[in-house]
Motif scaffolding. Structure first.
Motif, mmCIF file in Angstrom:
data_model
loop_
_atom_site.group_PDB
_atom_site.id
_atom_site.type_symbol
_atom_site.label_atom_id
_atom_site.label_comp_id
_atom_site.label_asym_id
_atom_site.label_seq_id
_atom_site.Cartn_x
_atom_site.Cartn_y
_atom_site.Cartn_z
ATOM 1 N N VAL A 26 0.663 -1.117 0.126
ATOM 2 C CA VAL A 26 -0.004 0.049 0.001
ATOM 3 C C VAL A 26 0.881 1.336 -0.040
ATOM 4 N N TYR A 27 0.643 2.137 -0.731
ATOM 5 C CA TYR A 27 1.393 3.411 -0.891
ATOM 6 C C TYR A 27 0.481 4.462 -0.388
ATOM 7 N N GLY A 28 1.240 5.423 0.272
ATOM 8 C CA GLY A 28 0.592 6.814 0.478
ATOM 9 C C GLY A 28 1.329 8.225 -0.393
ATOM 10 N N LEU A 29 0.640 9.197 -0.262
ATOM 11 C CA LEU A 29 1.480 10.337 -0.692
ATOM 12 C C LEU A 29 1.441 11.286 0.169
ATOM 13 N N LYS A 30 2.746 11.967 0.581
ATOM 14 C CA LYS A 30 3.085 12.742 1.713
ATOM 15 C C LYS A 30 2.020 14.083 1.534
ATOM 16 N N ALA A 31 1.845 14.392 0.415
ATOM 17 C CA ALA A 31 1.251 15.633 -0.252
ATOM 18 C C ALA A 31 -0.197 15.627 -0.016
ATOM 19 N N TYR A 32 -0.618 14.136 -0.010
ATOM 20 C CA TYR A 32 -2.301 14.211 0.072
ATOM 21 C C TYR A 32 -2.386 12.905 1.163
ATOM 22 N N PRO A 33 -2.366 13.377 2.357
ATOM 23 C CA PRO A 33 -2.811 12.853 3.651
ATOM 24 C C PRO A 33 -4.320 12.004 3.423
ATOM 25 N N GLY A 34 -4.332 10.888 3.609
ATOM 26 C CA GLY A 34 -5.542 10.132 3.344
ATOM 27 C C GLY A 34 -5.853 9.558 2.132
ATOM 28 N N PHE A 35 -4.868 9.754 1.145
ATOM 29 C CA PHE A 35 -5.034 9.030 -0.216
ATOM 30 C C PHE A 35 -3.947 7.575 0.012
ATOM 31 N N PHE A 36 -4.748 6.463 -0.323
ATOM 32 C CA PHE A 36 -3.857 5.293 -0.373
ATOM 33 C C PHE A 36 -4.159 4.676 -1.569
ATOM 34 N N PHE A 37 -2.953 4.313 -1.879
ATOM 35 C CA PHE A 37 -3.020 3.287 -3.299
ATOM 36 C C PHE A 37 -2.648 1.841 -2.995
ATOM 37 N N PHE A 38 -3.482 1.040 -3.676
ATOM 38 C CA PHE A 38 -3.109 -0.566 -3.618
ATOM 39 C C PHE A 38 -2.873 -1.085 -4.791
ATOM 40 N N PRO A 39 -1.715 -0.957 -5.307
ATOM 41 C CA PRO A 39 -1.578 -1.576 -6.712
ATOM 42 C C PRO A 39 -1.728 -3.063 -6.769
ATOM 43 N N ASN A 40 -2.130 -3.236 -7.841
ATOM 44 C CA ASN A 40 -2.595 -4.921 -8.316
ATOM 45 C C ASN A 40 -3.121 -5.286 -7.081
ATOM 46 N N ALA A 41 -4.001 -4.989 -6.480
ATOM 47 C CA ALA A 41 -4.743 -5.443 -5.360
ATOM 48 C C ALA A 41 -5.708 -6.508 -5.802
ATOM 49 N N LEU A 42 -6.487 -6.553 -6.646
ATOM 50 C CA LEU A 42 -7.672 -7.383 -6.889
ATOM 51 C C LEU A 42 -6.933 -8.396 -7.979
ATOM 52 N N SER A 43 -7.277 -9.693 -7.842
ATOM 53 C CA SER A 43 -6.874 -10.815 -8.673
ATOM 54 C C SER A 43 -7.452 -10.654 -9.940
ATOM 55 N N ASN A 44 -6.858 -11.022 -11.042
ATOM 56 C CA ASN A 44 -7.334 -11.251 -12.439
ATOM 57 C C ASN A 44 -8.474 -11.821 -12.446
ATOM 58 N N GLU A 45 -8.961 -12.927 -11.684
ATOM 59 C CA GLU A 45 -10.272 -13.524 -11.750
ATOM 60 C C GLU A 45 -11.429 -12.689 -11.477
ATOM 61 N N LEU A 46 -11.124 -11.704 -10.253
ATOM 62 C CA LEU A 46 -11.897 -10.934 -9.667
ATOM 63 C C LEU A 46 -12.284 -9.754 -10.780
ATOM 64 N N GLN A 47 -11.189 -9.083 -11.185
ATOM 65 C CA GLN A 47 -11.277 -8.024 -12.316
ATOM 66 C C GLN A 47 -12.138 -8.515 -13.285
ATOM 67 N N GLU A 48 -11.886 -9.743 -13.878
ATOM 68 C CA GLU A 48 -12.450 -10.332 -15.153
ATOM 69 C C GLU A 48 -14.108 -10.325 -15.000
ATOM 70 N N ALA A 49 -14.536 -10.848 -13.542
ATOM 71 C CA ALA A 49 -15.970 -10.769 -13.111
ATOM 72 C C ALA A 49 -16.265 -9.545 -13.143
ATOM 73 N N LEU A 50 -15.785 -8.404 -12.512
ATOM 74 C CA LEU A 50 -16.310 -7.107 -12.377
ATOM 75 C C LEU A 50 -16.477 -6.486 -13.640
ATOM 76 N N ALA A 51 -15.800 -6.791 -14.595
ATOM 77 C CA ALA A 51 -15.688 -6.194 -15.961
ATOM 78 C C ALA A 51 -16.950 -6.854 -16.742
ATOM 79 N N LEU A 52 -17.286 -7.955 -16.595
ATOM 80 C CA LEU A 52 -18.307 -8.700 -17.279
ATOM 81 C C LEU A 52 -19.615 -7.913 -16.614
ATOM 82 N N ALA A 53 -19.737 -7.717 -15.222
ATOM 83 C CA ALA A 53 -20.869 -7.368 -14.540
ATOM 84 C C ALA A 53 -21.149 -5.992 -15.003
ATOM 85 N N ALA A 54 -19.915 -5.121 -15.281
ATOM 86 C CA ALA A 54 -20.169 -3.892 -15.513
ATOM 87 C C ALA A 54 -20.738 -3.710 -16.940
#
Length: 228
Positions: free
Chosen positions: A45-73
């Motif tokens: 998880v990453y944060g940016l010191k200039a933006y307190p409260g911003f958190f970035f979770f790179p590659n957090a979701l599995s490919n399977e979950l991303q594919e399921a969400l894309a289809l549902a969308a």
């Protein structure tokens, strides 16, 4: 391409590289009980010191979950009873009779099982920009109304609530029973952009959780004015 650049290349942070070595980027340790989390395929998880409260979770979701969400969308989130940007246009009778949903219409066009869908068709995937789920956002009044809502998909509510609770814990906030009850799904093509804006209805106790799937993109973070 000929317009003024919105940012300097030196300011661009590539979170797939050694981001923790970049100036202003903070590598954050997740709470111990999130190890093995079913939603976190990535551990950083990453944060940016200039933006307190911003958190970035790179590659957090599995490919399977991303594919399921894309289809549902494409298959569910853009259909009734949810609301989209194209709902305000009254369909012609032929569309009412022939339409089997945006996703099915696109698949038929792709597979050439039916005549090509006209670009003037209201139900064209090409014209879909957004869908609102749960509480529908009133773009004019900039508010949510109790009488304007559709069922909030359980998978989106769980994902939103889950990441919001982790973010609140990282901020040192007390445990909360936060529940995600509204969602906007944005659809982009290769030429799409999102204009600068402020989500100032939300607060630290009602945070925004943004899930990005599909092709890579650049997220710009600004401040209270256009010069920030």
């Amino acid at each position: 391409e000929d317009g003024e650049k919105l940012f300097d290349d030196e300011e661009l942070i590539d979170f797939d590289s050694e981001s923790e070595r970049c100036s202003g980027v903070e590598l954050i340790l997740l709470p111990k009980d999130t190890v093995g989390d079913r939603y976190l395929s990535g551990a950083r998880v990453y944060g940016l010191k200039a933006y307190p409260g911003f958190f970035f979770f790179p590659n957090a979701l599995s490919n399977e979950l991303q594919e399921a969400l894309a289809l549902a969308a494409l298959d569910t989130y853009c259909e009734s009873p949810h609301r989209t940007n194209i709902d305000a246009v009254s369909p012609i009778r032929q569309e009412e009779e022939e339409s089997n949903g945006i996703w099915d219409s696109w698949r038929c066009e792709r597979d050439q099982k039916t005549r090509p869908q006209s670009t003037n068709s209201k139900r064209s995937l090409r014209k879909l920009s957004w869908a609102t789920l749960g509480y529908h956002y009133d773009w004019t009044a900039r508010a949510y109304h109790e009488e304007a809502k559709s069922p909030m998909p359980g998978e989106l509510s769980q994902l939103g609530s889950h990441f919001a609770r982790i973010a609140l814990r990282l901020l040192g906030e007390a445990e909360t029973s936060f529940e995600a009850t509204a969602c906007i799904v944005n659809y982009y093509n290769e030429k799409s952009v999102m204009g600068g804006h402020r989500d100032d209805l939300e607060t630290v106790n009602k945070p925004i959780v943004s899930l990005s799937i599909g092709r890579p993109a650049i997220l710009l973070l600004g401040g209270p004015t256009l010069d920030d």
